[in-house]
Design an enzyme around this catalytic site. Sequence first.
Site, short mmCIF file in Angstrom:
data_model
loop_
_atom_site.label_atom_id
_atom_site.label_comp_id
_atom_site.label_asym_id
_atom_site.label_seq_id
_atom_site.Cartn_x
_atom_site.Cartn_y
_atom_site.Cartn_z
N ASN A 32 0.83 -1.22 0.00
CA ASN A 32 0.00 0.00 0.00
C ASN A 32 0.85 1.27 0.00
OD1 ASN A 32 0.89 0.30 2.61
ND2 ASN A 32 -1.12 0.05 3.57
N ASP A 50 -4.04 -2.63 -0.31
CA ASP A 50 -4.02 -2.73 1.14
C ASP A 50 -4.45 -4.13 1.58
OD1 ASP A 50 -4.06 -0.43 3.38
OD2 ASP A 50 -5.34 -2.13 3.96
N ALA A 73 4.09 -7.26 4.86
CA ALA A 73 3.39 -6.01 5.16
C ALA A 73 3.00 -5.94 6.64
CB ALA A 73 2.15 -5.90 4.28
N THR A 116 9.79 -12.16 14.26
CA THR A 116 10.84 -11.33 14.85
C THR A 116 11.41 -11.92 16.13
OG1 THR A 116 11.19 -9.22 15.97
CG2 THR A 116 8.97 -10.02 15.97
N TYR A 140 4.95 -4.68 19.49
CA TYR A 140 5.33 -5.23 18.18
C TYR A 140 5.53 -6.74 18.27
CZ TYR A 140 8.51 -6.46 14.36
OH TYR A 140 9.12 -7.08 13.32
N PHE A 168 16.40 -11.43 13.50
CA PHE A 168 17.06 -10.62 14.51
C PHE A 168 17.25 -9.23 13.86
CE2 PHE A 168 17.66 -13.28 18.31
CZ PHE A 168 16.88 -14.33 17.88
N ASN A 169 18.36 -8.56 13.96
CA ASN A 169 18.39 -7.17 13.46
C ASN A 169 18.84 -7.08 12.00
OD1 ASN A 169 18.21 -6.89 16.41
ND2 ASN A 169 18.30 -4.72 15.91
N1 UDP Z 1 19.32 2.29 19.43
C1 UDP Z 1 19.99 3.37 20.00
N2 UDP Z 1 19.84 4.61 19.43
C2 UDP Z 1 19.07 4.82 18.33
C3 UDP Z 1 18.40 3.71 17.75
C4 UDP Z 1 18.54 2.46 18.31
O1 UDP Z 1 20.69 3.23 21.00
O2 UDP Z 1 18.97 5.98 17.88
C5 UDP Z 1 19.47 0.96 20.01
C6 UDP Z 1 18.16 0.31 20.42
O3 UDP Z 1 17.80 0.69 21.73
C7 UDP Z 1 18.51 -1.17 20.30
C8 UDP Z 1 19.52 -1.22 19.15
O4 UDP Z 1 20.01 0.12 19.02
O5 UDP Z 1 19.16 -1.62 21.46
C9 UDP Z 1 18.92 -1.64 17.83
O6 UDP Z 1 17.76 -0.86 17.62
P1 UDP Z 1 17.00 -0.79 16.25
O7 UDP Z 1 15.89 0.21 16.38
O8 UDP Z 1 17.99 -0.58 15.15
O9 UDP Z 1 16.41 -2.26 16.01
P2 UDP Z 1 15.42 -3.15 16.94
O10 UDP Z 1 16.31 -3.84 17.93
O11 UDP Z 1 14.41 -2.25 17.55
O12 UDP Z 1 14.82 -4.08 15.96
#
Ligand code: UDP
Length: 327
Positions: A32, A50, A73, A116, A140, A168-169
């Site tokens: 969307n 959507d 999405a 996640t 989330y 993970f990240n």
């Molecule tokens: N983080 C931080 N400063 C920022 C953004 C993120 O210290 O401006 C930290 C956040 O608290 C987490 C890690 O970086 O511990 C990764 O955060 P991000 O938002 O990148 O990914 P998430 O873990 O939320 O998926």
Amino acid sequence: MRILVTGGAGYIGSHTVRMLEKAAEKVVVYDNLSKGHQQAVNANYFVQGDLFDSQLLAETIKKNNIDSVVHFAAFSLVGESMQNPRAYYQNNVQGTLNLLEVMLESGVNKLVFSSTAAVYGEPECVPITEAAAKNPTNVYGRTKLIMENAMADYSLAHGLNYIALRYFNACGADPQADIGEDHHPETHLIPLILQACLGKRESIKIFGDDYPTQDGTCIRDYIHVNDLAQAHVLALQALYNGKSSSVYNLGNGSGFSVKQVIEAAEAVTGQSIRKDIASRRAGDPAVLVASSEKIKAELGWKPEYQDIKSIIKTAWQWHQNNPEGFN
Ligand code: UDP
């Protein structure tokens, strides 16, 4: 494989679409554009729509003879989810239930779902395996866990075959540097650091330096977006080969603190940036590091990028080439 990719114009979605195109007969992106960027996908197979538009979803599935769905999405920001849970329950839970309804009505029963690490919450031990307790510390993560449970129920009762991938990240960008991470507003650590390195931000805020970790900042497992994308191809192929429903972690298995990520980015870019210590962000667990042994053993997944600097380097190329993102 004729695949509908919801959220395919987003960050992980667009990288996955690029890989699916090489493996599939047909890939249709359904997005969307509330977060995604049309420039990130080829317009020939793009439908702006959507998750709540059941008619358009059903028509798109029918017209393209779709036989599987990869569902990206969703809203995915920890901080935002704590401030606006309603949007997260509506979009991530109701939106996905709606998609499942249309899929079942259309006779499509194969689904790869974006889940996640946030489903685990504060882990009892690391690395985290799929069997670890699931006690999300943020909205989330709760919305994703609700959908994992719903899919397990649909699997038993309605014949849905799904694979949930617990990212993970996600970070990095395709080495071609023509697609990458571009959120508005940007909230993720690595793009924020790189924007500071480009001089587009004055400083980076470190959210908490009083966590029970070596340097007091949160530890995360950073995984390259193309390695995530590759896992979706493997998951789909497994479903087409008759694999039953399953759940897999996707991470590199090594943890980096916020301070370590900043240091690595400074080394890659040759820039030094200002760091300000700020208060903790609500909903953040101290440490999240994956065990991804299950997907390696069962689907043969092997991450290509295992070094944090090489991952950041690909993101840096994207940011340098596209300082304004897709605009
Ligand atoms: N983080 C931080 N400063 C920022 C953004 C993120 O210290 O401006 C930290 C956040 O608290 C987490 C890690 O970086 O511990 C990764 O955060 P991000 O938002 O990148 O990914 P998430 O873990 O939320 O998926």
